[in-house]
Design a protein around this motif. Structure first.
Motif, mmCIF file in Angstrom:
data_model
loop_
_atom_site.group_PDB
_atom_site.id
_atom_site.type_symbol
_atom_site.label_atom_id
_atom_site.label_comp_id
_atom_site.label_asym_id
_atom_site.label_seq_id
_atom_site.Cartn_x
_atom_site.Cartn_y
_atom_site.Cartn_z
ATOM 1 N N SER A 85 -9.906 19.701 1.362
ATOM 2 C CA SER A 85 -9.243 18.716 1.981
ATOM 3 C C SER A 85 -7.518 18.978 1.422
ATOM 4 O O SER A 85 -6.859 18.292 2.212
ATOM 5 C CB SER A 85 -9.423 17.178 1.409
ATOM 6 O OG SER A 85 -9.363 17.370 -0.096
ATOM 7 N N LEU A 86 -7.396 19.756 0.865
ATOM 8 C CA LEU A 86 -6.062 20.376 0.501
ATOM 9 C C LEU A 86 -5.507 21.050 1.677
ATOM 10 O O LEU A 86 -4.458 21.161 1.846
ATOM 11 C CB LEU A 86 -6.062 21.333 -0.671
ATOM 12 C CG LEU A 86 -4.808 21.640 -1.312
ATOM 13 C CD1 LEU A 86 -3.812 20.493 -1.810
ATOM 14 C CD2 LEU A 86 -5.002 22.775 -2.426
ATOM 15 N N VAL A 87 -6.559 21.669 2.410
ATOM 16 C CA VAL A 87 -6.141 22.572 3.726
ATOM 17 C C VAL A 87 -5.676 21.435 4.559
ATOM 18 O O VAL A 87 -4.532 21.383 5.415
ATOM 19 C CB VAL A 87 -7.376 23.315 4.213
ATOM 20 C CG1 VAL A 87 -6.964 23.962 5.453
ATOM 21 C CG2 VAL A 87 -7.547 24.332 3.203
ATOM 22 N N ASP A 88 -6.317 20.258 4.857
ATOM 23 C CA ASP A 88 -5.871 18.988 5.525
ATOM 24 C C ASP A 88 -4.492 18.951 5.105
ATOM 25 O O ASP A 88 -3.568 18.385 6.071
ATOM 26 C CB ASP A 88 -6.551 17.843 5.281
ATOM 27 C CG ASP A 88 -7.964 17.956 6.114
ATOM 28 O OD1 ASP A 88 -8.268 19.031 6.670
ATOM 29 O OD2 ASP A 88 -9.133 17.261 5.560
ATOM 30 N N LEU A 89 -4.209 18.597 3.855
ATOM 31 C CA LEU A 89 -2.881 18.293 3.523
ATOM 32 C C LEU A 89 -1.742 19.304 3.740
ATOM 33 O O LEU A 89 -0.399 18.943 4.279
ATOM 34 C CB LEU A 89 -2.742 17.979 1.973
ATOM 35 C CG LEU A 89 -1.407 17.562 1.199
ATOM 36 C CD1 LEU A 89 -1.192 16.124 1.603
ATOM 37 C CD2 LEU A 89 -1.523 17.544 -0.343
ATOM 38 N N LEU A 90 -2.165 20.662 3.783
ATOM 39 C CA LEU A 90 -1.392 21.727 4.194
ATOM 40 C C LEU A 90 -1.014 21.730 5.819
ATOM 41 O O LEU A 90 0.098 21.931 6.078
ATOM 42 C CB LEU A 90 -1.888 22.999 4.007
ATOM 43 C CG LEU A 90 -1.269 24.348 4.489
ATOM 44 C CD1 LEU A 90 -0.059 24.545 3.588
ATOM 45 C CD2 LEU A 90 -2.220 25.547 4.196
#
Ligand code: BEZ
Length: 252
Positions: free
Chosen positions: A23-28
């Motif tokens: 989900s860090l990729v979503d934040l990116l």
């Protein structure tokens, strides 16, 4: 201090590091054709996920073994063995991304300065790392085990940096970033199976135990299991007390 990584063991038993980072990729929120640097890319899974969304990704990691494994898995992505403290790139990236890697970098001021420099104006630094309190129980158990077994604990072999939110926000701002979001939260993390804690210790406690023999290390692993079992083991599953520091900072 050099950390020796076993890329195979990492992928087989510790792929939770990249899975939780999802989900860090979503934040990116990577955009098509953006240039993105993945700092501490490990075996490349999240770099691949970002590239699959259309971004142009470059991955760096201080471990050559990790980079070899990443390059074999994802030949279309550019990976490079590089310590972030010696990263010398200027105004090149729309975003710098990092998951579960920054806490291994003790020269944090250098790291933040180099990441700031690598970003274009308006570029974003999106990252998650171990924060204050991360694996506090495991660290406690390691120290107590050494103490009880009359083995010396050597402070300078402690390999991690787990800052408070305030401390890290100040560092980012001192380097010139505007912090858009920052949060510190507990994220208990399952370690697969009955030997989960032991596997974790074999993989990650190398630095702290580097002065000990194999049989002394075995005694430490067993002692840590004994000390942590009442609180962190249930239904054939170990839990590690992870605390994550997650942020988005902008080069204004
Ligand atoms: C972490 O991701 O928080 C971590 C992983 C291995 C060792 C220490 C911390």
């Amino acid at each position: 201090m050099t950390t020796i990584w076993n890329a195979n063991l990492y992928d087989q038993k510790h792929d939770f590091v990249s899975k939780f980072g999802g989900s860090l990729v979503d934040l990116l929120a990577p955009q098509k054709n953006e240039r993105i640097l993945d700092v501490g890319c490990g075996t490349g899974d999240l770099a691949h996920e970002i590239a699959a969304l259309g971004a142009n990704v470059q991955g760096i990691d201080a471990s050559h073994d990790m980079i070899i494994a990443a390059q074999q898995k994802y030949p279309d992505i550019t990976f490079q063995t590089m310590d972030t403290t010696v990263l010398r790139m200027t105004n090149q990236f729309d975003a710098v991304f990092s998951n579960a890697a920054l806490h291994w970098m003790k020269l944090q001021d250098e790291v933040i300065k180099n990441i700031y420099s690598a970003l274009k104006q308006g570029g974003r630094f999106v990252a998650e790392m171990g924060g204050h309190g991360n694996i506090a129980s495991i660290v406690w158990a390691l120290q107590k085990s050494m103490d009880e077994l009359k083995l010396s604990y050597i402070e300078e072999f402690f390999p991690w940096y787990f800052p408070t939110l305030e401390e890290y926000q100040s560092k980012l701002e001192d380097a010139g970033f505007t912090v858009e979001k920052i949060t510190l939260y507990e994220r208990p993390t399952l370690l697969q199976g009955d030997t989960g804690l032991r596997n974790w210790l074999v993989m990650f406690s190398n630095n702290m135990l580097q002065h000990l023999s194999e049989s002394e290390k075995e005694q430490i692993y067993a002692k840590c299991e004994e000390l942590l079992k009442p609180k962190f083991y249930q239904d054939h599953q170990w839990v590690a007390d992870y605390c994550r520091l997650r942020f988005v900072a902008i080069k204004k």
